[in-house]
Design a protein around this motif. Structure first.
Motif, short mmCIF file in Angstrom:
data_model
loop_
_atom_site.label_atom_id
_atom_site.label_comp_id
_atom_site.label_asym_id
_atom_site.label_seq_id
_atom_site.Cartn_x
_atom_site.Cartn_y
_atom_site.Cartn_z
N PRO A 56 19.55 4.47 6.37
CA PRO A 56 19.92 5.90 5.81
C PRO A 56 19.55 5.63 4.29
N GLY A 57 19.75 4.75 3.47
CA GLY A 57 19.46 4.51 2.17
C GLY A 57 18.03 4.72 2.05
N LEU A 58 17.15 4.30 2.73
CA LEU A 58 15.94 4.29 2.56
C LEU A 58 15.23 5.64 2.60
N VAL A 59 15.90 6.63 3.61
CA VAL A 59 15.76 7.92 3.85
C VAL A 59 16.22 8.77 2.77
N VAL A 60 17.37 8.57 2.20
CA VAL A 60 17.92 9.27 1.26
C VAL A 60 17.37 8.85 -0.13
N ALA A 61 16.92 7.86 -0.34
CA ALA A 61 16.29 7.51 -1.55
C ALA A 61 14.56 8.07 -1.73
N THR A 62 14.05 8.07 -0.64
CA THR A 62 12.78 8.62 -0.64
C THR A 62 12.73 10.05 -0.60
N LEU A 63 13.58 10.85 0.03
CA LEU A 63 13.68 12.04 0.14
C LEU A 63 14.07 12.68 -1.22
N ALA A 64 15.15 11.79 -2.04
CA ALA A 64 15.39 12.36 -3.27
C ALA A 64 14.36 12.20 -4.37
N ALA A 65 13.56 11.17 -4.09
CA ALA A 65 12.47 10.88 -5.07
C ALA A 65 11.39 11.91 -4.91
N LEU A 66 11.21 12.27 -3.80
CA LEU A 66 9.84 12.95 -3.27
C LEU A 66 10.23 14.68 -3.33
N ILE A 67 11.22 15.06 -2.78
CA ILE A 67 11.51 16.53 -2.80
C ILE A 67 11.59 17.15 -4.21
N PRO A 68 12.08 16.83 -5.05
CA PRO A 68 12.37 17.51 -6.56
C PRO A 68 10.75 17.32 -7.17
N THR A 69 10.36 16.51 -7.00
CA THR A 69 9.07 16.26 -7.79
C THR A 69 7.86 17.06 -6.89
N PRO B 268 0.74 -1.19 0.26
CA PRO B 268 0.08 -0.05 0.19
C PRO B 268 0.81 1.28 0.17
N GLY B 269 0.42 2.16 -0.56
CA GLY B 269 1.00 3.33 -0.83
C GLY B 269 1.66 3.84 -2.03
N PRO B 270 2.25 4.90 -2.34
CA PRO B 270 2.41 5.51 -3.95
C PRO B 270 3.35 4.56 -4.30
N ASN B 271 3.53 4.19 -5.84
CA ASN B 271 4.18 3.12 -6.40
C ASN B 271 5.84 4.06 -6.49
N ILE B 272 6.04 4.87 -5.76
CA ILE B 272 7.42 5.36 -5.74
C ILE B 272 8.24 4.83 -4.65
N MET B 273 7.51 3.86 -4.08
CA MET B 273 8.05 3.24 -2.80
C MET B 273 9.31 2.29 -3.30
N VAL B 274 9.22 1.67 -4.54
CA VAL B 274 10.13 1.08 -5.06
C VAL B 274 11.66 1.66 -5.03
N LEU B 275 11.61 2.99 -4.78
CA LEU B 275 13.00 3.66 -4.88
C LEU B 275 13.22 3.52 -3.30
N SER B 276 12.43 3.84 -2.61
CA SER B 276 12.61 3.41 -1.13
C SER B 276 13.30 2.01 -0.89
N LEU B 277 12.47 1.25 -1.47
CA LEU B 277 13.17 -0.11 -1.29
C LEU B 277 14.38 -0.39 -1.70
N VAL B 278 14.68 0.17 -3.04
CA VAL B 278 15.99 0.05 -3.36
C VAL B 278 17.01 0.53 -2.47
N GLY B 279 16.72 1.86 -1.98
CA GLY B 279 17.70 2.51 -0.78
C GLY B 279 17.94 1.90 0.27
N TRP B 280 16.75 1.22 0.72
CA TRP B 280 16.99 0.46 1.67
C TRP B 280 17.77 -0.77 1.49
N LYS B 281 17.70 -1.34 0.51
CA LYS B 281 18.45 -2.76 0.13
C LYS B 281 20.05 -2.47 0.15
N MET B 282 20.35 -1.25 -0.59
CA MET B 282 21.73 -0.89 -0.78
C MET B 282 22.45 -0.20 0.44
N ALA B 283 21.51 0.35 1.22
CA ALA B 283 22.30 0.99 2.46
C ALA B 283 21.50 1.05 3.74
#
Length: 176
Positions: A76-89, A58-73
């Motif tokens: 902190p990766g989850l937070v960075v990936a989520t903010l990087a995906a949301l703030i510019p848009t 459940p939630g926005p489909n941009i969640m895939v970026l958060s999951l990638v961030g979580w897997k990679m780091a």
């Protein structure tokens, strides 16, 4: 090492989010190319699994970026990936909203909207192709993809029924 990954994710995901015309699914091909082919951070199967998890959760489909961030780091990766995906848009949406309120009734603006429609459709279709190539590894996978696409195109049946049927078929095939 982790700092390098966080910085690279912040830059790449920020740039990708700005071209996500049609949603996060529209940038899946470029995400796949970057994460699998260029950076080698994961393989096709890992990417397809994270993408699928991001779609069914459940939630926005941009969640895939958060999951990638979580897997990679991790967190902190989850937070960075989520903010990087949301703030510019979010910033772009706010600027666009102001622009639309000022010029939204102009004739040229209708042309711009009409021009963005095929771009969004093309990006989403290319996403479907990339995900099918990343996920399909055997005959059952190809059949499931083709049948689910046919169900979506030609019927009003919820595609989750087709996916559930093929998941059951896959489990049955693996057990036998």
């Amino acid at each position: 090492m982790k700092t390098d990954i966080l910085l690279r994710m912040a830059i790449d995901f920020s740039l990708l989010s700005l071209v996500a015309i049609g949603g996060a699914n529209a940038i899946a091909p470029e995400m796949h190319r970057q994460l699998v082919d260029v950076l080698h951070w994961m393989n096709d199967s890992e990417f397809a699994n994270l993408f699928a998890l991001g779609q069914v959760a459940p939630g926005p489909n941009i969640m895939v970026l958060s999951l990638v961030g979580w897997k990679m780091a991790g967190i902190p990766g989850l937070v960075v990936a989520t903010l990087a995906a949301l703030i510019p848009t979010c910033a772009l949406a706010w600027i666009t909203g102001r622009f639309v309120s000022r010029y939204g009734r102009a004739a040229w603006f209708d042309s711009v909207k009409a021009g963005l429609t095929p771009i969004a459709i093309g990006l989403v279709l290319s996403s479907s192709l990339v995900m099918a190539q990343a996920a399909d590894r055997d005959l059952l996978g190809y059949v499931a993809t083709a049948a689910t696409a046919a169900i979506v195109i030609f019927t009003r049946i919820n595609p989750l029924w087709a996916l559930a049927a093929f998941a059951l078929s896959s489990v049955t095939a693996a057990v036998l």
